[in-house]
Write an enzyme that holds these catalytic residues in place. Structure first.
Site, short mmCIF file in Angstrom:
data_model
loop_
_atom_site.label_atom_id
_atom_site.label_comp_id
_atom_site.label_asym_id
_atom_site.label_seq_id
_atom_site.Cartn_x
_atom_site.Cartn_y
_atom_site.Cartn_z
N HIS A 151 0.82 -1.22 0.00
CA HIS A 151 0.00 0.00 0.00
C HIS A 151 0.84 1.26 0.00
O HIS A 151 0.43 2.29 -0.55
CB HIS A 151 -0.92 0.00 1.22
CG HIS A 151 -2.15 0.84 1.05
ND1 HIS A 151 -2.18 2.01 0.31
CD2 HIS A 151 -3.42 0.68 1.50
CE1 HIS A 151 -3.38 2.54 0.34
NE2 HIS A 151 -4.17 1.75 1.06
N ASP A 393 -7.96 -6.42 -18.48
CA ASP A 393 -8.46 -7.22 -19.60
C ASP A 393 -7.26 -7.85 -20.29
O ASP A 393 -6.42 -7.16 -20.87
CB ASP A 393 -9.26 -6.34 -20.55
CG ASP A 393 -9.80 -7.07 -21.77
OD1 ASP A 393 -9.54 -8.29 -21.92
OD2 ASP A 393 -10.47 -6.43 -22.60
#
Length: 447
Positions: A151, A393
């Site tokens: 993070h 994708d």
């Protein structure tokens, strides 16, 4: 579900000309916004319908994406100036290949995250790689991608940008967006500094007298013990339900006032329902920790392509009895005001305070503390509604399922776009089992 690990290796950046940019071994200081967030990996899980490209194509795409997002392939440490920094040494990311000898629908019926979900990504505690990826192939041809990123290197927006770029590179398309990598210089304090707001007990707190138990020492046992105490529930909020909720929340506003947003309304509803399910009453203060993306709030705006953290938090709070007894519009107003207050002036004030030396002199530590496993009477919210996570994708369309991994932090709350594609959303709510049973009874009632 039996996950068989086939290989685990390091994947390094692949540069077009074979040469890394910049100086070898360069240290890039973390910004004050990087250092104040959670110092751990955050894991997310995707599921893709077949057909899917081979693992080799995804590995090559990851190598190309890392060449643009080079800090993911580095290591966090202490730089020559004594500051927490990222070493750009191209040490690489962890790449794990795994299989399950069963169909996905049988092995892991998707619902709420469970301890089994954690088998779909590498362990995320006490690891040096800043990015870890696991590709798990099922006998039906489905592919599950578990991604874990540190993070302090990237917030949700920056991580979503990287994941979209990985998909493009896998499809042999140019990496986009090109990240803006200037974390070491972007958030400089003003001269003279101007600390206008209280940042102790907001972003910082006094260091605890003793350290809490380290989950990483015995991760499997920790989650096994927590499984019986904290459950995660996935609540679907349809587009129609949200519309009725918004109408209810905004019904008391004057005609000149703009109605409450979907975000404000949904969070208000969940806050009230969870508070009621916990059985909290008058005299108990409850608050929510809400992540606020500062990219469009800071002046001049921070580019959407910025690679790093630009998040602080809003902390709306209320008396529990008052929160539950008053209509949802009251809670929505508290959220509206608290989030609106985290503006350019607040971000600038935080930068000045965090750069002043007061944090080090007073021994302050971030309030973003993953060792807190029970938040009651409070909540912690991560909203991923405006983040392009589902742009990933690999060539056959986006994922048919997307969720955070299982982490039994009581009081944690995630909001994601609906996996049903109906314009609604999913709320992942972590509560003690007895409170969760009560929450399920009331969470779809509009009051």
């Amino acid at each position: 579900m039996k996950v068989k690990i086939g290989s685990s290796k390091i994947v390094r950046p692949l540069y077009d000309d074979g040469v890394a940019p910049g100086d070898a071994g360069e240290w890039v200081p973390l910004s004050v916004l990087d250092k104040v967030t959670y110092g751990e990996h955050v894991a997310i899980i995707y599921a893709f319908q077949p057909p899917n490209p081979p693992n080799a194509a995804l590995e090559l795409g990851l190598e190309k994406a890392l060449a643009s997002y080079r800090e993911w392939a580095g290591r966090i440490g202490v730089g020559p100036d004594g500051q927490r920094s990222v070493l750009l040494n191209d040490a690489g990311a962890r790449f794990v290949e795994a299989t399950v000898d069963a169909p996905l629908s049988v092995s892991l019926p998707f619902g709420a995250p469970s301890p089994e979900s954690r088998r779909l990504h590498p362990k995320i505690d006490a690891v040096v790689e800043l990015v870890q990826v696991q590709l798990t192939r099922f006998s039906c041809g489905s592919l599950v991608v578990g991604f874990a990123g540190h993070h302090q290197i990237a917030d949700g927006q920056a991580t979503g940008n990287f994941l979209g770029a990985w998909g493009l590179a896998t499809r042999q398309l140019p990496v986009y967006p090109i990240p803006v990598c200037d974390r070491g210089t972007r958030f400089a304090p003003r001269d003279p500094p101007l600390v206008e707001f209280l940042h102790r007990e907001a972003e910082y707190k006094a260091a605890p007298a003793r350290a809490d138990t380290d989950v990483g020492e015995d991760e499997d046992e920790f989650f096994a013990a927590a499984q019986g105490k904290v459950k995660v529930h996935r609540m679907h909020l349809s587009k129609e339900f949200v519309s009725r909720l918004k109408a209810r929340a905004s019904s008391g506003l004057p005609p000149s006032r703009r109605g409450y947003t979907t975000f404000q309304t949904v969070v208000a509803h969940l806050w009230r329902a969870i508070t009621a399910a916990r059985g909290l009453g008058a005299g108990v203060t409850t608050k929510i920790r809400i992540s606020v993306n500062g990219r469009s709030r800071i002046r001049p705006p921070v580019p959407r392509e910025y690679f790093g953290n630009v998040v602080l938090w809003a902390f709306p709070r209320a008396d529990a009895g008052d929160l539950v007894s008053r209509p949802v519009g009251h809670a929505a107003e508290l959220i509206h005001r608290a989030v609106a207050a985290v503006d350019d002036a607040y971000f600038r004030s935080f930068v000045d305070f965090a750069s002043s030396g007061a944090v080090e002199a007073e021994g302050l530590v971030p309030t973003a503390d993953s060792d807190e496993t029970v938040l009651c009477p409070n909540l912690e919210l991560d909203a991923w509604l405006g983040i392009n996570f589902c742009d990933l994708d690999f060539g056959n369309g986006g994922p048919f399922y997307f969720m955070p991994t299982y982490y039994p932090m009581e009081g944690s709350l995630f909001l994601l776009p609906s996996v049903l594609g109906d314009g609604g959303m999913e709320a992942y709510v972590s509560l003690f089992e007895n409170h969760l049973d009560q929450f399920k009874k009331i969470c779809h009632k509009i009051t």
